[in-house]
Design an enzyme around this catalytic site. Structure first.
Site, short mmCIF file in Angstrom:
data_model
loop_
_atom_site.label_atom_id
_atom_site.label_comp_id
_atom_site.label_asym_id
_atom_site.label_seq_id
_atom_site.Cartn_x
_atom_site.Cartn_y
_atom_site.Cartn_z
CG ASP A 70 4.46 -1.48 -4.89
OD1 ASP A 70 5.69 -0.81 -5.32
OD2 ASP A 70 4.28 -2.55 -5.21
CE LYS A 110 3.70 -6.32 -7.42
NZ LYS A 110 4.64 -5.48 -6.38
CE LYS A 163 0.85 -3.73 -5.88
NZ LYS A 163 1.44 -4.24 -4.56
#
Length: 225
Positions: free
Chosen positions: A91, A184, A155
Site C-alpha cells: 500500500d 480500497k 485506495k
C-alpha cells in the site's frame, strides 16, 4: 455483497506507538475473524509473517507512509525489503506534490517503479491517493495514473490526513478505474453503516482498525432479522 463481509477487511494497525504485542494481537484477531489481510508498517512484516505462518491471512505493508514524499528509490527499497520479508500486498502513498504540480509522467513513474519492484516478488500494489487533499479532477487523474502504472488497487486514505474515506470519492474512483482494478476505502470507517456505505459505493476492500466491532455489529444485526 458478493463475498462475506470479513473478507473485505484489511485488519490495520499503523500507529507509531504500536508495540510488538499490539501487532501479535492484531494477527491473532485477523486469524480469529478470518480477515483478508493484516496491514502494518514495513518494520513489522517479519513478525507478522511469523504470526500468520499457519493461516491464510495475507500480509500488506504500507510504503512511503504516510506522506508519500520520499524518493522513488527509497520507496522501491522499502518495497523490496517488505516483499522479501513476506509482504504480498504493498500500500504505497502517491506523491501528492508531483500530482498537484501536474508532473504526471513523474508521478506515474514513481508508482510504476514500486509496481515493478513488487511484481518481482509476486506482490501487487495499492496506491493511496489521500483524497482529503484532492478535488474530484485530481482524484480522477490519480486513478488514471495508477491504472496506467499497473497498480492493482486505488485506495482512498492513509488515515493520517485531515479526513478519511467518503462514499462519493469511492464511487468516483470506481467509475474511473472500472472493474479492472480494486478500490480500497480506508480512514474513519468505524461502524457497520460506514463499512456498508463504502461497499455500496464500489469498494471491494476496507482498511479498518475497527474490523472486529464491524463484524460483531453485522452478526448481531443478522441475528435480529
Amino acid at each position: 455483497m458478493n463475498i462475506p463481509l470479513n473478507k473485505y477487511i484489511d485488519h490495520t494497525l499503523l500507529k507509531a506507538v504500536a508495540t510488538e504485542e499490539d501487532i501479535k494481537t492484531l494477527c491473532k484477531e485477523a486469524m480469529d475473524y478470518d480477515f483478508y489481510a493484516v496491514c502494518v508498517n514495513s518494520c513489522y512484516v517479519p513478525l507478522v509473517k511469523e504470526c500468520l505462518k499457519d493461516s491464510r491471512v495475507k500480509i500488506a505493508s504500507v510504503i512511503g507512509f504516510p506522506l508519500g514524499a520520499s524518493s522513488t528509490y527509497s520507496k522501491c527499497q522499502e518495497t523490496m525489503d517488505a516483499c522479501k520479508n513476506g509482504a504480498e500486498e504493498i500500500d504505497m502513498v502517491i506523491n501528492l506534490g508531483l500530482l498537484k504540480s501536474h508532473k504526471y509522467e513523474e508521478c506515474q513513474g514513481d508508482i510504476k517503479a514500486v509496481v515493478d519492484t513488487a511484481k518481482e516478488y509476486g506482490g501487487h500494489v495499492k496506491v493511496i491517493l489521500e483524497t482529503c487533499y484532492l478535488d474530484d479532477q485530481e482524484i480522477v487523474k490519480a486513478c488514471e495514473l495508477s491504472k496506467a502504472a499497473g497498480a492493482a488497487f486505488v485506495k482512498t486514505s492513509t488515515g493520517f490526513g485531515t479526513d478519511g474515506a467518503k462514499p462519493h470519492h469511492v464511487k468516483l474512483m470506481r467509475d474511473t478505474v472500472g472493474e479492472d482494478m480494486g478500490v480500497k476505502a480506508s480512514g474513519g470507517i468505524r461502524d457497520l453503516d460506514a463499512a456498508l456505505s463504502m461497499i455500496e459505493a464500489g469498494a471491494n476492500r476496507l482498511g479498518v482498525s475497527a474490523g472486529i466491532q464491524i463484524i460483531n455489529e453485522y452478526n448481531n444485526k443478522e441475528k435480529d432479522l
